[in-house]
Write a protein that holds these residues in place. Structure first.
Motif, PDB file in Angstrom:
ATOM      1  N   ASP A 160       0.807  -1.226   0.000  1.00  0.00           N
ATOM      2  CA  ASP A 160       0.000   0.000   0.000  1.00  0.00           C
ATOM      3  C   ASP A 160       0.839   1.275   0.000  1.00  0.00           C
ATOM      4  O   ASP A 160       0.288   2.382   0.014  1.00  0.00           O
ATOM      5  CB  ASP A 160      -0.994   0.010   1.170  1.00  0.00           C
ATOM      6  CG  ASP A 160      -0.326  -0.142   2.538  1.00  0.00           C
ATOM      7  OD1 ASP A 160       0.864  -0.494   2.575  1.00  0.00           O
ATOM      8  OD2 ASP A 160      -1.016   0.063   3.558  1.00  0.00           O
ATOM      9  N   LEU A 161       2.158   1.139  -0.033  1.00  0.00           N
ATOM     10  CA  LEU A 161       2.997   2.326  -0.179  1.00  0.00           C
ATOM     11  C   LEU A 161       2.954   2.824  -1.617  1.00  0.00           C
ATOM     12  O   LEU A 161       3.016   2.016  -2.556  1.00  0.00           O
ATOM     13  CB  LEU A 161       4.446   2.007   0.196  1.00  0.00           C
ATOM     14  CG  LEU A 161       4.836   2.053   1.670  1.00  0.00           C
ATOM     15  CD1 LEU A 161       6.290   1.617   1.825  1.00  0.00           C
ATOM     16  CD2 LEU A 161       4.635   3.442   2.260  1.00  0.00           C
ATOM     17  N   PRO A 162       2.855   4.136  -1.828  1.00  0.00           N
ATOM     18  CA  PRO A 162       2.877   4.654  -3.202  1.00  0.00           C
ATOM     19  C   PRO A 162       4.268   4.495  -3.803  1.00  0.00           C
ATOM     20  O   PRO A 162       5.267   4.377  -3.087  1.00  0.00           O
ATOM     21  CB  PRO A 162       2.521   6.131  -3.019  1.00  0.00           C
ATOM     22  CG  PRO A 162       2.971   6.456  -1.632  1.00  0.00           C
ATOM     23  CD  PRO A 162       2.739   5.212  -0.821  1.00  0.00           C
ATOM     24  N   ILE A 167       9.472   9.206  -0.921  1.00  0.00           N
ATOM     25  CA  ILE A 167       8.465   9.130   0.141  1.00  0.00           C
ATOM     26  C   ILE A 167       8.960   9.895   1.362  1.00  0.00           C
ATOM     27  O   ILE A 167      10.024   9.602   1.906  1.00  0.00           O
ATOM     28  CB  ILE A 167       8.156   7.669   0.515  1.00  0.00           C
ATOM     29  CG1 ILE A 167       7.471   6.948  -0.642  1.00  0.00           C
ATOM     30  CG2 ILE A 167       7.275   7.617   1.771  1.00  0.00           C
ATOM     31  CD1 ILE A 167       7.174   5.488  -0.361  1.00  0.00           C
ATOM     32  N   GLY A 169       7.619  10.613   5.109  1.00  0.00           N
ATOM     33  CA  GLY A 169       6.606   9.974   5.923  1.00  0.00           C
ATOM     34  C   GLY A 169       6.506  10.487   7.343  1.00  0.00           C
ATOM     35  O   GLY A 169       7.452  11.071   7.894  1.00  0.00           O
ATOM     36  N   ASN A 194       5.791  12.106  -2.608  1.00  0.00           N
ATOM     37  CA  ASN A 194       4.652  11.449  -1.971  1.00  0.00           C
ATOM     38  C   ASN A 194       4.789  11.574  -0.456  1.00  0.00           C
ATOM     39  O   ASN A 194       5.847  11.274   0.106  1.00  0.00           O
ATOM     40  CB  ASN A 194       4.581   9.966  -2.353  1.00  0.00           C
ATOM     41  CG  ASN A 194       4.023   9.752  -3.747  1.00  0.00           C
ATOM     42  OD1 ASN A 194       3.180  10.530  -4.200  1.00  0.00           O
ATOM     43  ND2 ASN A 194       4.470   8.715  -4.434  1.00  0.00           N
ATOM     44  N   VAL A 196       3.376  10.251   3.106  1.00  0.00           N
ATOM     45  CA  VAL A 196       2.679   9.097   3.677  1.00  0.00           C
ATOM     46  C   VAL A 196       2.509   9.307   5.179  1.00  0.00           C
ATOM     47  O   VAL A 196       3.458   9.693   5.871  1.00  0.00           O
ATOM     48  CB  VAL A 196       3.460   7.794   3.406  1.00  0.00           C
ATOM     49  CG1 VAL A 196       2.884   6.632   4.209  1.00  0.00           C
ATOM     50  CG2 VAL A 196       3.454   7.475   1.917  1.00  0.00           C
ATOM     51  N   PHE A 215      -1.014  10.258   1.222  1.00  0.00           N
ATOM     52  CA  PHE A 215      -1.561   8.920   1.418  1.00  0.00           C
ATOM     53  C   PHE A 215      -1.656   8.640   2.919  1.00  0.00           C
ATOM     54  O   PHE A 215      -0.631   8.519   3.597  1.00  0.00           O
ATOM     55  CB  PHE A 215      -0.676   7.866   0.735  1.00  0.00           C
ATOM     56  CG  PHE A 215      -0.505   8.094  -0.740  1.00  0.00           C
ATOM     57  CD1 PHE A 215      -1.306   7.425  -1.657  1.00  0.00           C
ATOM     58  CD2 PHE A 215       0.433   9.003  -1.209  1.00  0.00           C
ATOM     59  CE1 PHE A 215      -1.160   7.642  -3.021  1.00  0.00           C
ATOM     60  CE2 PHE A 215       0.586   9.232  -2.568  1.00  0.00           C
ATOM     61  CZ  PHE A 215      -0.212   8.550  -3.488  1.00  0.00           C
ATOM     62  N   TYR A 216      -2.894   8.568   3.410  1.00  0.00           N
ATOM     63  CA  TYR A 216      -3.097   8.199   4.811  1.00  0.00           C
ATOM     64  C   TYR A 216      -3.392   6.706   4.866  1.00  0.00           C
ATOM     65  O   TYR A 216      -4.438   6.247   4.395  1.00  0.00           O
ATOM     66  CB  TYR A 216      -4.239   9.004   5.417  1.00  0.00           C
ATOM     67  CG  TYR A 216      -4.595   8.563   6.831  1.00  0.00           C
ATOM     68  CD1 TYR A 216      -3.603   8.384   7.794  1.00  0.00           C
ATOM     69  CD2 TYR A 216      -5.917   8.313   7.187  1.00  0.00           C
ATOM     70  CE1 TYR A 216      -3.919   7.977   9.075  1.00  0.00           C
ATOM     71  CE2 TYR A 216      -6.238   7.909   8.478  1.00  0.00           C
ATOM     72  CZ  TYR A 216      -5.231   7.732   9.409  1.00  0.00           C
ATOM     73  OH  TYR A 216      -5.544   7.309  10.675  1.00  0.00           O
ATOM     74  N   LEU A 217      -2.472   5.953   5.429  1.00  0.00           N
ATOM     75  CA  LEU A 217      -2.556   4.495   5.416  1.00  0.00           C
ATOM     76  C   LEU A 217      -3.073   3.914   6.724  1.00  0.00           C
ATOM     77  O   LEU A 217      -3.111   2.684   6.882  1.00  0.00           O
ATOM     78  CB  LEU A 217      -1.187   3.891   5.078  1.00  0.00           C
ATOM     79  CG  LEU A 217      -0.546   4.386   3.776  1.00  0.00           C
ATOM     80  CD1 LEU A 217       0.769   3.657   3.520  1.00  0.00           C
ATOM     81  CD2 LEU A 217      -1.507   4.218   2.600  1.00  0.00           C
ATOM     82  N   TYR A 228       7.537  -0.159   6.975  1.00  0.00           N
ATOM     83  CA  TYR A 228       7.151   1.101   6.350  1.00  0.00           C
ATOM     84  C   TYR A 228       8.240   2.164   6.531  1.00  0.00           C
ATOM     85  O   TYR A 228       8.615   2.848   5.565  1.00  0.00           O
ATOM     86  CB  TYR A 228       5.826   1.598   6.936  1.00  0.00           C
ATOM     87  CG  TYR A 228       4.634   0.823   6.446  1.00  0.00           C
ATOM     88  CD1 TYR A 228       3.897   1.267   5.347  1.00  0.00           C
ATOM     89  CD2 TYR A 228       4.254  -0.358   7.053  1.00  0.00           C
ATOM     90  CE1 TYR A 228       2.794   0.552   4.878  1.00  0.00           C
ATOM     91  CE2 TYR A 228       3.167  -1.087   6.594  1.00  0.00           C
ATOM     92  CZ  TYR A 228       2.446  -0.625   5.507  1.00  0.00           C
ATOM     93  OH  TYR A 228       1.380  -1.343   5.034  1.00  0.00           O
TER      94      TYR A 228
END
Length: 333
Positions: A160-162, A167, A169, A194, A196, A215-217, A228
């Motif tokens: 599910d990581l873009p 990144i 984060g 991106n 995260v 991206f909210y995971l 992650y």
């Protein structure tokens, strides 16, 4: 060996934090730990996580046979009123946040804590300074990291990581003390990155950012969290600078460093002395520093990881037990 009891405060499996880390290490060193889990349990039970760590779900620790002396470990200020329920030989308050703003409701309990706690541990310098002249047994013990858990390179990349862009984060509570206004400017300035976010919503009804490159995971388990973090190019600590965050000693700093990633944060007092950290308070300077970090070669990974290793939770737990045993021995003399 004593028994340490922790009243219902934090679910054992929710955002593995200072209490779980320390209490787990106390049990590893031979102390009996009875952790009263937080939640509604239709089937009350006790579960052994290790020979000396028992999780009590809907069952009082006092119903479990255990050796004395009995130590009551508190992290929620209002729990100072639970002392009569446990008849402890020693009361310890572990102070992890300033009783201000989001935690202002804690303040009325502090006089009773100062009166009834035998030892007060503090996770930050400002909290330590608050208690220092108000109690005879106050100790500064910052947060730490499970270095062995976070440092090894992961065997896979979370699906599910873009992909396709660097990144940047954030791992931790999705909470009001995060500087969301700063982040909005930084994210809008950097569509080629991106962003995260990992963690549970805290005092917020919904995730506050809406950008194509955000991206909210959600909340990840403690077991999968390192997987992650190792794929972040930069870890963020973008906290607002307030009276409450003045006392924050962010666990995420140590976890980021254990994975070796670079860190960019706002200049909280507890971060000012951290080696090889990057700090900016103004949004556009924050954005410029971020782009600079992503463009330059990383020459300081080993130093960051060494810092994390030196600040392992095992060192923190050992120091705390030393203080506890000294105090207990003094009481017996």
């Amino acid at each position: 060996m004593p028994t340490i009891i922790y009243p219902p405060s934090i679910p054992w499996n929710w955002m593995f934090q200072r209490p779980q880390q320390l209490l787990g290490r106390f049990s590893s060193s031979g102390q009996t730990v009875l952790y009263e889990d937080l939640g509604n349990f239709s089937n009350p039970k006790t579960s052994l996580l290790s020979p000396s760590l028992l999780i009590c779900q809907g069952v009082s620790a006092m119903a479990v046979p255990h050796p004395r002396p009995r130590i009551l470990w508190l992290t929620v200020p209002s729990h100072i009123n639970l002392i009569p329920n446990y008849d402890p030989d020693l009361v310890i308050y572990d102070a992890v946040d300033e009783p201000k703003e989001e935690f202002a409701s804690w303040a009325p309990y502090y006089p009773t804590i100062q009166e009834k706690a035998d030892i007060i541990f503090c996770s930050s310098s400002s909290i330590y300074e608050h208690f220092l002249n108000k109690h005879p047994h106050v100790y500064l013990v910052p947060n730490g990291v499970d270095y062995v858990h976070f440092s090894p390179a992961p065997p896979y990349r979370p699906t599910d990581l873009p992909s396709g862009k660097p990144i940047v984060g954030y791992s931790g509570a999705i909470a009001p003390w995060v500087d969301w206004e700063l982040l909005k400017i930084v994210i809008a300035d950097n569509p080629e990155i991106n962003f995260v976010f990992l963690g549970a919503l805290f005092q917020l009804n919904k995730f506050p950012l809406k950008f194509k490159n955000v991206f909210y995971l959600g909340l990840k388990s403690y077991q999968e969290l390192p997987t992650y973090l190792h794929h972040f190019d930069v870890g963020l600590i973008p906290f607002r600078q307030t009276e409450m965050t003045k006392g924050c000693n962010p666990i995420k700093l140590y976890e980021y460093y254990a994975t070796g990633i670079r860190v960019l944060g706002t200049p909280l007092p507890e971060l000012l002395t951290i080696p090889k950290i990057n700090l900016e308070s103004k949004p556009h300077l924050f954005s410029l520093r971020l782009r600079h970090l992503l463009a330059e070669d990383d020459m300081n990974k080993a130093e960051r990881m060494a810092y994390a290793q030196a600040n392992d939770w095992s060192e923190r737990a050992g120091r705390i037990l030393h203080y506890i045993f000294n105090r207990a021995n003094t009481n017996q003399e």
